[in-house]
Motif scaffolding. Structure first.
Motif, PDB file in Angstrom:
ATOM      1  N   PHE A 125       3.524   8.846   6.621  1.00 30.23           N
ATOM      2  CA  PHE A 125       3.130   8.993   7.902  1.00 30.23           C
ATOM      3  C   PHE A 125       2.092   9.633   7.447  1.00 30.23           C
ATOM      4  N   ALA A 126       1.050  10.040   7.196  1.00 27.03           N
ATOM      5  CA  ALA A 126      -0.244  10.273   6.841  1.00 27.03           C
ATOM      6  C   ALA A 126      -1.299   9.444   6.214  1.00 27.03           C
ATOM      7  N   GLU A 127      -1.308   8.606   5.351  1.00 26.55           N
ATOM      8  CA  GLU A 127      -1.882   8.023   4.374  1.00 26.55           C
ATOM      9  C   GLU A 127      -1.133   6.437   4.941  1.00 26.55           C
ATOM     10  N   ALA A 128      -0.532   6.168   4.591  1.00 27.77           N
ATOM     11  CA  ALA A 128       0.550   4.657   4.652  1.00 27.77           C
ATOM     12  C   ALA A 128       0.318   4.880   6.597  1.00 27.77           C
ATOM     13  N   GLY A 169       1.038  -1.491   0.154  1.00 27.95           N
ATOM     14  CA  GLY A 169       0.124   0.351   0.297  1.00 27.95           C
ATOM     15  C   GLY A 169       1.150   1.629   0.180  1.00 27.95           C
ATOM     16  N   PHE A 170       2.165   1.216  -0.325  1.00 34.64           N
ATOM     17  CA  PHE A 170       2.738   2.232  -0.679  1.00 34.64           C
ATOM     18  C   PHE A 170       3.947   1.926  -0.929  1.00 34.64           C
ATOM     19  N   GLY A 171       4.817   2.962  -1.844  1.00 33.22           N
ATOM     20  CA  GLY A 171       5.572   2.084  -2.534  1.00 33.22           C
ATOM     21  C   GLY A 171       6.912   3.510  -3.449  1.00 33.22           C
ATOM     22  N   THR A 173      14.511  16.694  -1.543  1.00 32.49           N
ATOM     23  CA  THR A 173      13.768  17.345  -1.301  1.00 32.49           C
ATOM     24  C   THR A 173      12.153  17.380  -1.152  1.00 32.49           C
ATOM     25  N   GLU A 174      11.580  17.890  -2.060  1.00 33.74           N
ATOM     26  CA  GLU A 174      10.415  17.986  -2.431  1.00 33.74           C
ATOM     27  C   GLU A 174       9.450  17.080  -2.827  1.00 33.74           C
ATOM     28  N   ALA A 175      10.353  16.073  -3.280  1.00 30.38           N
ATOM     29  CA  ALA A 175       9.510  14.705  -3.891  1.00 30.38           C
ATOM     30  C   ALA A 175       9.940  14.457  -3.093  1.00 30.38           C
ATOM     31  N   ALA A 176      10.585  14.146  -1.970  1.00 29.22           N
ATOM     32  CA  ALA A 176      10.734  13.011  -0.774  1.00 29.22           C
ATOM     33  C   ALA A 176      10.182  13.876   0.282  1.00 29.22           C
ATOM     34  N   GLY A 177      10.037  14.586   0.286  1.00 28.93           N
ATOM     35  CA  GLY A 177       8.989  15.272   1.480  1.00 28.93           C
ATOM     36  C   GLY A 177       7.276  14.757   1.673  1.00 28.93           C
ATOM     37  N   ALA A 178       7.440  15.080   0.007  1.00 27.62           N
ATOM     38  CA  ALA A 178       5.670  14.335  -0.126  1.00 27.62           C
ATOM     39  C   ALA A 178       5.260  12.811   0.506  1.00 27.62           C
ATOM     40  N   ALA A 179       6.697  12.532   0.164  1.00 24.19           N
ATOM     41  CA  ALA A 179       6.025  10.635   0.288  1.00 24.19           C
ATOM     42  C   ALA A 179       6.295  10.421   1.179  1.00 24.19           C
ATOM     43  N   GLY A 213       6.576  12.237  14.690  1.00 25.37           N
ATOM     44  CA  GLY A 213       5.876  12.742  15.600  1.00 25.37           C
ATOM     45  C   GLY A 213       7.210  14.118  14.516  1.00 25.37           C
ATOM     46  N   GLU A 214       8.485  13.915  14.830  1.00 25.45           N
ATOM     47  CA  GLU A 214       9.184  14.037  14.491  1.00 25.45           C
ATOM     48  C   GLU A 214       8.980  15.468  13.451  1.00 25.45           C
ATOM     49  N   PHE A 215       8.423  14.898  12.024  1.00 28.32           N
ATOM     50  CA  PHE A 215       8.197  15.049  10.546  1.00 28.32           C
ATOM     51  C   PHE A 215       7.732  15.745  11.272  1.00 28.32           C
ATOM     52  N   ASP A 216       5.955  16.194  11.484  1.00 29.69           N
ATOM     53  CA  ASP A 216       4.486  16.968  12.021  1.00 29.69           C
ATOM     54  C   ASP A 216       5.317  17.919  12.509  1.00 29.69           C
ATOM     55  N   VAL A 217       6.866  17.942  13.695  1.00 28.96           N
ATOM     56  CA  VAL A 217       6.606  19.276  14.060  1.00 28.96           C
ATOM     57  C   VAL A 217       7.678  19.958  13.629  1.00 28.96           C
ATOM     58  N   LEU A 218       8.144  19.557  12.304  1.00 34.40           N
ATOM     59  CA  LEU A 218       9.745  19.936  11.550  1.00 34.40           C
ATOM     60  C   LEU A 218       8.325  20.857  10.382  1.00 34.40           C
ATOM     61  N   HIS A 219       7.385  19.475   9.723  1.00 33.80           N
ATOM     62  CA  HIS A 219       6.680  20.014   8.283  1.00 33.80           C
ATOM     63  C   HIS A 219       5.175  20.547   8.810  1.00 33.80           C
ATOM     64  N   GLY A 220       4.886  20.475   9.841  1.00 35.48           N
ATOM     65  CA  GLY A 220       3.762  20.915   9.626  1.00 35.48           C
ATOM     66  C   GLY A 220       2.255  19.958   9.771  1.00 35.48           C
ATOM     67  N   GLY A 221       2.869  18.926  10.175  1.00 38.20           N
ATOM     68  CA  GLY A 221       1.934  17.389  10.418  1.00 38.20           C
ATOM     69  C   GLY A 221       1.769  17.697   8.550  1.00 38.20           C
TER      70      GLY A 221
END
Length: 180
Positions: free
Chosen positions: A121-124, A60-62, A110-116, A172-180
């Motif tokens: 975290f949010a979907e998978a 369900g991810f890749g 960075t842009e692509a990896a951030g989206a992935a 949690g670290e990602f959410d703090v740094l990137h606004g969830g």
């Protein structure tokens, strides 16, 4: 599955992606820090593409194909996989990326990896993601740092003896740094 960022579309793979991906995988400069540094043949790239698609079906991810929104050009890939080549970190999910040289130094990785990562975290439903790079691959290490990842260890890949760094980030670290 399709994600969009300001400049990019991250999507599942298409048959027409094989030729441009094979060109990326066949570039010695692109592959210098990947595995044992060998380039891949078109057949090896085709096998890897099938494996990337299978990962989506099984987990369900890749790995997403990354294309430029403006032109539709395939820049490379970014996404999530199981790093079976480094058993000491398992169980784990790894974020990785590979771009063709014309796309280096533009913030695309960075842009692509951030989206992935956001998707992971949010979907998978992932709680923690690692990233692995050769100790001399400073460009990839910079991307990991920009994403907020922290170094966990240095080790060696058993199959070919290359020294690598392992970095990680939690949901949690990602959410703090990137606004969830």
């Amino acid at each position: 599955m399709r994600l969009e960022t300001e400049r990019l579309v991250l999507r599942r793979w298409r048959e027409e992606d094989l030729e441009p991906l094979a060109a990326i995988d066949g570039d010695p400069e692109v592959m210098r820090f990947i595995g044992d540094g060998s380039v891949r043949t078109k057949e090896q790239t085709a096998t890897a593409l099938m494996s990337m698609e299978r990962g989506w079906d099984e987990r369900g991810f890749g790995i997403f194909a990354v294309e430029l929104r403006e032109t539709g050009e395939l820049a490379g890939w970014a996404g999530l996989t199981i790093p079976g080549f480094l058993p000491e970190v398992l169980p784990a999910v790894e974020i990785g990326w590979r771009l063709g040289r014309p796309f280096w130094g533009r913030g695309i990785a960075t842009e692509a990896a951030g989206a992935a990562l956001r998707f992971g975290f949010a979907e998978a439903g992932l709680d923690r993601v690692i990233s692995i790079c050769h100790v001399d691959h400073h460009a990839s290490a910079r991307v990991m740092t920009k994403l907020g990842m922290r170094q966990e260890r240095e080790t060696v890949v058993p199959a070919h003896g290359q020294p690598v760094r392992v970095l990680a980030i939690t949901h949690g670290e990602f959410d703090v740094l990137h606004g969830g």
